[in-house]
Design a protein around this motif. Structure first.
Motif: not given
Length: 201
Positions: A66-78, A94-103
């Protein structure tokens, strides 16, 4: 990748640990040898390690799908801190991405996720979970602390229990605790996987 190479592999390891634990703990009413105690501790810690790891895999799968982060870096602590199903940043995103029910459905498991981390994290990072051969209480030989408090008689004291430090020593019924955690995990995993698969092309 996190769904197939991560979550599914961890699910298989979880199942194997459950099988080994069920075979030994299912005998009930008897003490365990030091060797069996180590065997149980190995699979108990493996079970909770992979249970929590599988939730992390599901978090990353949601982030990518759902592209919840831009330029995902799995090694980045944040980004590692963000990838947590039980924390508000991921759920709010997730809610702001248009999926409030799933959230909202994932939020229903927030208390359990927090409790699971309280059980697992000290075991993974400091003192591992243990199922000792015999655990005697401080009152007299043959008595032990009942899970969640209360005395146990001499016959029952031979039954295996999970011992953890949190930070004081606490005992838990392994069959009851694992069964509850497994039910919650299956339900939460079903919610997340269904939410992802329904939007896959």
């Amino acid at each position: 990748r996190h769904l197939y190479s991560g979550f599914l592999l961890r699910s298989a390891m979880i199942e194997r640990s459950l099988d080994e634990l069920a075979e030994e703990l299912g005998r009930g009413g008897e003490s365990v040898s030091p060797s069996t105690s180590t065997f149980l501790a190995l699979h108990l810690n493996s079970y909770y390690f992979n249970l929590c790891g599988s939730l992390d895999n599901l978090s990353w799968a949601l982030i990518y799908q759902f592209r919840l982060l831009k330029e995902v870096d799995e090694n980045l602590w944040e980004h590692q801190q963000f990838a947590a199903l039980h924390k508000k940043p991921l759920l709010n995103s997730l809610e702001n991405s248009g999926r409030p029910g799933l959230a909202a459905r994932i939020r229903d498991f927030q208390d359990w996720c927090n409790d699971l981390r309280t059980l697992r994290d000290p075991g993974a990072l400091r003192i591992p979970l243990n199922i000792p051969p015999v655990l005697c209480g401080a009152t007299k030989l043959g008595e032990r602390v009942r899970p969640e408090g209360g005395p146990k008689d001499a016959a029952e004291s031979l039954r295996p229990w999970i011992m953890r430090e949190s930070p004081s020593i606490e005992t838990l019924d392994p069959t009851r605790r694992i069964s509850r955690d497994q039910d919650q995990w299956l339900a939460l995993a079903g919610v997340v996987v269904s939410g992802i698969l329904t939007e896959m092309p």
